[in-house]
Design a protein around this motif. Structure first.
Motif, PDB file in Angstrom:
ATOM      1  N   ASP A   2     -51.044   3.647 -20.386  1.00 42.65           N
ATOM      2  CA  ASP A   2     -51.802   3.018 -19.253  1.00 42.65           C
ATOM      3  C   ASP A   2     -51.729   1.282 -20.174  1.00 42.65           C
ATOM      4  OD1 ASP A   2     -52.909   2.238 -17.620  1.00 42.65           O
ATOM      5  OD2 ASP A   2     -55.316   2.180 -18.212  1.00 42.65           O
ATOM      6  N   ALA A   3     -50.267   0.942 -20.440  1.00 38.34           N
ATOM      7  CA  ALA A   3     -49.778  -0.049 -20.766  1.00 38.34           C
ATOM      8  C   ALA A   3     -49.288  -0.826 -19.745  1.00 38.34           C
ATOM      9  CB  ALA A   3     -49.612  -0.175 -22.360  1.00 38.34           C
ATOM     10  N   LEU A   4     -48.691  -2.080 -20.099  1.00 38.73           N
ATOM     11  CA  LEU A   4     -47.794  -2.791 -19.804  1.00 38.73           C
ATOM     12  C   LEU A   4     -47.235  -3.915 -21.303  1.00 38.73           C
ATOM     13  CD1 LEU A   4     -45.867  -3.608 -16.527  1.00 38.73           C
ATOM     14  CD2 LEU A   4     -47.336  -5.367 -17.426  1.00 38.73           C
ATOM     15  N   VAL A   5     -45.657  -3.718 -21.025  1.00 43.32           N
ATOM     16  CA  VAL A   5     -45.205  -4.278 -21.490  1.00 43.32           C
ATOM     17  C   VAL A   5     -43.882  -4.834 -21.127  1.00 43.32           C
ATOM     18  CG1 VAL A   5     -43.388  -4.441 -24.195  1.00 43.32           C
ATOM     19  CG2 VAL A   5     -44.416  -2.228 -23.278  1.00 43.32           C
ATOM     20  N   GLU A   6     -44.042  -6.871 -21.012  1.00 42.24           N
ATOM     21  CA  GLU A   6     -42.879  -7.685 -20.429  1.00 42.24           C
ATOM     22  C   GLU A   6     -41.828  -7.949 -21.767  1.00 42.24           C
ATOM     23  OE1 GLU A   6     -46.013  -9.335 -16.995  1.00 42.24           O
ATOM     24  OE2 GLU A   6     -45.565 -10.551 -19.079  1.00 42.24           O
ATOM     25  N   GLU A  30     -47.274   8.748 -20.133  1.00 44.23           N
ATOM     26  CA  GLU A  30     -48.995   9.206 -20.723  1.00 44.23           C
ATOM     27  C   GLU A  30     -48.759   9.559 -22.386  1.00 44.23           C
ATOM     28  OE1 GLU A  30     -45.891  12.574 -19.398  1.00 44.23           O
ATOM     29  OE2 GLU A  30     -46.151  10.734 -18.451  1.00 44.23           O
ATOM     30  N   ASP A  31     -47.749   9.166 -22.487  1.00 41.29           N
ATOM     31  CA  ASP A  31     -46.975   9.040 -23.770  1.00 41.29           C
ATOM     32  C   ASP A  31     -47.122   7.968 -25.103  1.00 41.29           C
ATOM     33  OD1 ASP A  31     -47.698  12.287 -24.066  1.00 41.29           O
ATOM     34  OD2 ASP A  31     -45.515  12.677 -23.812  1.00 41.29           O
ATOM     35  N   GLY A  32     -47.466   6.648 -24.131  1.00 39.96           N
ATOM     36  CA  GLY A  32     -46.813   4.858 -24.471  1.00 39.96           C
ATOM     37  C   GLY A  32     -45.770   4.862 -24.697  1.00 39.96           C
ATOM     38  N   ALA A  33     -44.645   5.776 -24.306  1.00 36.99           N
ATOM     39  CA  ALA A  33     -43.408   5.886 -24.344  1.00 36.99           C
ATOM     40  C   ALA A  33     -43.104   4.155 -22.514  1.00 36.99           C
ATOM     41  CB  ALA A  33     -42.601   6.877 -24.007  1.00 36.99           C
TER      42      ALA A  33
END
Length: 125
Positions: A2-6, A30-33
């Protein structure tokens, strides 16, 4: 999860210009990948007139964070320029290792840790 990487980076020639977009965005699963598909950037000028090693600037947005986190991804196959990079040179070996992506399967892997013993180095910007 549940994150966003820019991501933001120079082009393969080390320049920020209109011929190369240089921006990416990936949600985590869901695993942060997370993953971005891009061209490897070239070295860019440093503020002191030297050179910064090829890198990708990363911003992480996640639930529970009051502010985004900013870090960098460097490449493990750029040892000589990494050794001279002003940002990497300012860090101890353990901290530096959290920013170096390992080459694997036609790409690179960088695990970002928000806390704990392997916490990624984040920058106050």
């Amino acid at each position: 999860p549940d994150a966003l990487v820019e991501s933001w980076q120079a082009g393969p020639d080390g320049r920020f210009d209109g011929d190369f977009r240089g921006f990416g965005r990936s949600g985590t699963d869901e695993d942060g990948a997370w993953a971005i598909l891009t061209l490897k950037p070239g070295a860019v000028p440093a503020p002191d007139g030297g050179e910064q090693a090829p890198h990708v600037a990363l911003t992480i947005f996640a639930r529970g964070l009051l502010h985004q986190l900013v870090t960098r991804l460097y490449f493990d196959d750029e040892e000589s320029v990494n050794a001279a990079d002003p940002v990497l040179s300012s860090l101890d070996d353990d901290a530096r290792a959290t920013l170096i992506a390992a080459r694997e399967d036609g790409g690179y892997r960088l695990d970002i840790h928000l806390q704990g013993p392997d916490e990624t180095v984040f920058f106050a910007v």
